[in-house]
Scaffold this active site. Structure first.
Site, mmCIF file in Angstrom:
data_model
loop_
_atom_site.group_PDB
_atom_site.id
_atom_site.type_symbol
_atom_site.label_atom_id
_atom_site.label_comp_id
_atom_site.label_asym_id
_atom_site.label_seq_id
_atom_site.Cartn_x
_atom_site.Cartn_y
_atom_site.Cartn_z
ATOM 1 N N GLY A 22 -53.135 -56.134 -97.783
ATOM 2 C CA GLY A 22 -52.251 -54.988 -97.560
ATOM 3 C C GLY A 22 -50.855 -55.219 -98.134
ATOM 4 N N ILE A 24 -47.641 -55.290 -96.774
ATOM 5 C CA ILE A 24 -46.774 -56.284 -96.126
ATOM 6 C C ILE A 24 -47.443 -57.657 -96.132
ATOM 7 C CG2 ILE A 24 -45.730 -56.966 -93.926
ATOM 8 C CD1 ILE A 24 -45.246 -54.023 -93.320
ATOM 9 N N ALA A 25 -48.745 -57.686 -95.812
ATOM 10 C CA ALA A 25 -49.447 -58.974 -95.697
ATOM 11 C C ALA A 25 -49.468 -59.715 -97.029
ATOM 12 C CB ALA A 25 -50.858 -58.745 -95.180
ATOM 13 N N LYS A 50 -59.273 -54.772 -105.174
ATOM 14 C CA LYS A 50 -57.930 -54.485 -104.635
ATOM 15 C C LYS A 50 -57.285 -55.735 -104.015
ATOM 16 C CE LYS A 50 -59.089 -52.895 -99.994
ATOM 17 N NZ LYS A 50 -59.169 -51.786 -99.065
ATOM 18 N N TYR A 163 -51.102 -42.518 -84.841
ATOM 19 C CA TYR A 163 -50.628 -43.806 -85.359
ATOM 20 C C TYR A 163 -49.689 -44.450 -84.324
ATOM 21 C CZ TYR A 163 -48.172 -47.308 -88.086
ATOM 22 O OH TYR A 163 -47.616 -48.495 -88.511
ATOM 23 N N LYS A 167 -50.377 -47.814 -82.121
ATOM 24 C CA LYS A 167 -49.512 -49.002 -82.224
ATOM 25 C C LYS A 167 -48.902 -49.346 -80.866
ATOM 26 C CE LYS A 167 -48.754 -51.055 -85.596
ATOM 27 N NZ LYS A 167 -49.523 -52.132 -86.288
ATOM 28 N N PRO A 190 -41.176 -53.314 -87.387
ATOM 29 C CA PRO A 190 -40.500 -52.796 -88.575
ATOM 30 C C PRO A 190 -40.328 -51.276 -88.499
ATOM 31 C CG PRO A 190 -42.516 -54.006 -89.161
ATOM 32 C CD PRO A 190 -42.527 -53.793 -87.683
HETATM 33 N N1 LIG Z 1 -45.334 -50.258 -94.300
HETATM 34 C C1 LIG Z 1 -44.471 -49.916 -93.341
HETATM 35 O O1 LIG Z 1 -43.434 -49.271 -93.591
HETATM 36 C C2 LIG Z 1 -44.734 -50.341 -91.905
HETATM 37 C C3 LIG Z 1 -43.768 -50.040 -90.927
HETATM 38 C C4 LIG Z 1 -43.988 -50.463 -89.610
HETATM 39 C C5 LIG Z 1 -45.121 -51.175 -89.282
HETATM 40 N N2 LIG Z 1 -46.060 -51.437 -90.243
HETATM 41 C C6 LIG Z 1 -47.255 -52.189 -89.838
HETATM 42 O O2 LIG Z 1 -47.427 -53.274 -90.738
HETATM 43 C C7 LIG Z 1 -48.814 -53.566 -90.894
HETATM 44 C C8 LIG Z 1 -49.190 -53.534 -92.359
HETATM 45 O O3 LIG Z 1 -48.823 -52.275 -92.906
HETATM 46 P P1 LIG Z 1 -48.934 -51.992 -94.477
HETATM 47 O O4 LIG Z 1 -47.983 -50.906 -94.786
HETATM 48 O O5 LIG Z 1 -48.863 -53.267 -95.214
HETATM 49 O O6 LIG Z 1 -50.402 -51.359 -94.515
HETATM 50 P P2 LIG Z 1 -51.609 -51.470 -95.559
HETATM 51 O O7 LIG Z 1 -51.122 -51.814 -96.929
HETATM 52 O O8 LIG Z 1 -52.425 -50.236 -95.375
HETATM 53 O O9 LIG Z 1 -52.437 -52.712 -95.010
HETATM 54 C C9 LIG Z 1 -53.215 -52.597 -93.847
HETATM 55 C C10 LIG Z 1 -54.269 -53.682 -93.883
HETATM 56 O O10 LIG Z 1 -55.031 -53.570 -92.671
HETATM 57 C C11 LIG Z 1 -56.373 -53.810 -92.974
HETATM 58 N N3 LIG Z 1 -57.270 -53.089 -92.039
HETATM 59 C C12 LIG Z 1 -57.260 -51.796 -91.705
HETATM 60 N N4 LIG Z 1 -58.248 -51.539 -90.837
HETATM 61 C C13 LIG Z 1 -58.897 -52.721 -90.635
HETATM 62 C C14 LIG Z 1 -60.023 -53.113 -89.851
HETATM 63 N N5 LIG Z 1 -60.709 -52.249 -89.094
HETATM 64 N N6 LIG Z 1 -60.418 -54.409 -89.901
HETATM 65 C C15 LIG Z 1 -59.768 -55.303 -90.682
HETATM 66 N N7 LIG Z 1 -58.698 -54.992 -91.446
HETATM 67 C C16 LIG Z 1 -58.285 -53.711 -91.409
HETATM 68 C C17 LIG Z 1 -56.583 -53.309 -94.396
HETATM 69 O O11 LIG Z 1 -57.557 -54.160 -94.941
HETATM 70 P P3 LIG Z 1 -58.759 -53.702 -95.878
HETATM 71 O O12 LIG Z 1 -58.404 -54.184 -97.237
HETATM 72 O O13 LIG Z 1 -59.926 -54.415 -95.328
HETATM 73 O O14 LIG Z 1 -58.837 -52.205 -95.841
HETATM 74 C C18 LIG Z 1 -55.234 -53.544 -95.057
HETATM 75 O O15 LIG Z 1 -55.222 -54.773 -95.758
HETATM 76 C C19 LIG Z 1 -49.577 -52.554 -90.041
HETATM 77 O O16 LIG Z 1 -49.834 -53.161 -88.793
HETATM 78 C C20 LIG Z 1 -48.571 -51.416 -89.874
HETATM 79 O O17 LIG Z 1 -48.795 -50.703 -88.685
HETATM 80 C C21 LIG Z 1 -45.903 -51.020 -91.542
#
Ligand SMILES: NC(=O)c1ccc[n+]([C@@H]2O[C@H](COP(=O)([O-])OP(=O)(O)OC[C@H]3O[C@@H](n4cnc5c(N)ncnc54)[C@H](OP(=O)(O)O)[C@@H]3O)[C@@H](O)[C@H]2O)c1
Length: 204
Positions: A22, A24-25, A50, A163, A167, A190
């Site tokens: 993902g 952030i990760a 991806k 959402y 959370k 965040p």
């Molecule tokens: N981006 C922001 O602005 C923001 C702000 C506040 C909090 N966050 C939090 O930060 C975290 C990451 O956000 P991001 O923006 O980096 O999102 P992202 O790019 O959509 O990444 C989410 C990751 O979660 C995995 N995932 C989703 N459902 C899953 C499941 N059932 N089992 C295993 N893996 C699963 C996805 O993996 P797959 O490749 O397997 O689909 C994907 O790698 C989330 O917890 C989000 O709530 C983000």
């Protein structure tokens, strides 16, 4: 005396990052590798193109393993977490579809904390969200959001903000489960994370 975190080395320590591909990760994986940690990243499908950017990161060939794990498959998570010093739990659905959002966010988070407890991980860092703590119609614009604040679950339901609902319930479950199991938990909330993508395209 304050510690300069940039000088700390992760050499010899293994960290699990859930949802490693993902937005952030991927940055967490990169920064952990840069600091010398060995990284165990989880993805539902590590072979998916991806996730290929992760294997190109500096240090990945020697110190990154990608494991297949789903948040709702406890054994797959436990296998990925076994032997790790710490876990960054970042995987989460990012959607307002209640069926896709709530169960994986909440039960997935519980599964991670239980697996961390059973495998004696030193610390879990959970990526929650501003959405877990801010969504309360009784807040005024100048309300300072702190550890005492939670999003109003009824308000989230009524506004179909699944959402934020997911959370908030996931973070509450994380604190409860960590207390029950004696896990050292840190939660980050965040707001909006912006910046360059490491992955080939945005999944949103
Ligand atoms: N981006 C922001 O602005 C923001 C702000 C506040 C909090 N966050 C939090 O930060 C975290 C990451 O956000 P991001 O923006 O980096 O999102 P992202 O790019 O959509 O990444 C989410 C990751 O979660 C995995 N995932 C989703 N459902 C899953 C499941 N059932 N089992 C295993 N893996 C699963 C996805 O993996 P797959 O490749 O397997 O689909 C994907 O790698 C989330 O917890 C989000 O709530 C983000």
């Amino acid at each position: 005396m304050p510690v300069d975190a940039s000088s700390l080395s992760g050499e010899g320590q293994t960290i699990c990052v859930t949802g490693a591909g993902g937005f952030i990760a991927s940055w967490m994986v990169k920064l952990l590798l840069d600091k010398g940690y060995t990284v165990r990243g989880t993805a539902r499908n590590p072979a998916d193109p991806k996730n290929s950017h992760l294997r190109e990161l500096e240090g990945a060939q020697e110190r990154l393993t990608l494991c297949k794990a789903d948040l709702l498959d406890y054994e797959s998570l436990k296998e990925a977490i076994q032997g790790c010093d710490g876990v960054f739990h970042t995987a989460s659905p990012v959607t307002d579809d209640p069926e896709q959002m709530v169960e994986p966010a909440v039960n997935g988070t519980k599964n991670v904390i239980i697996a961390a407890s059973e495998t004696k991980v030193r610390r879990v860092v959970f990526t929650s969200s501003i959405g877990a703590v801010y969504m309360d119609p009784n807040n005024s614009p100048d309300t300072v959001i702190d550890e005492s604040c939670w999003s109003d679950l009824e308000f989230c339901k009524n506004t179909k903000n699944w959402y934020c609902y997911g959370k908030a319930v996931a973070e509450q479950a994380a604190w409860d489960m960590a207390e029950e199991k004696g896990v050292d938990l840190v939660v980050v909330n965040p707001v909006l994370v912006l910046g360059p993508l490491l992955q080939p395209y945005c999944q949103c």
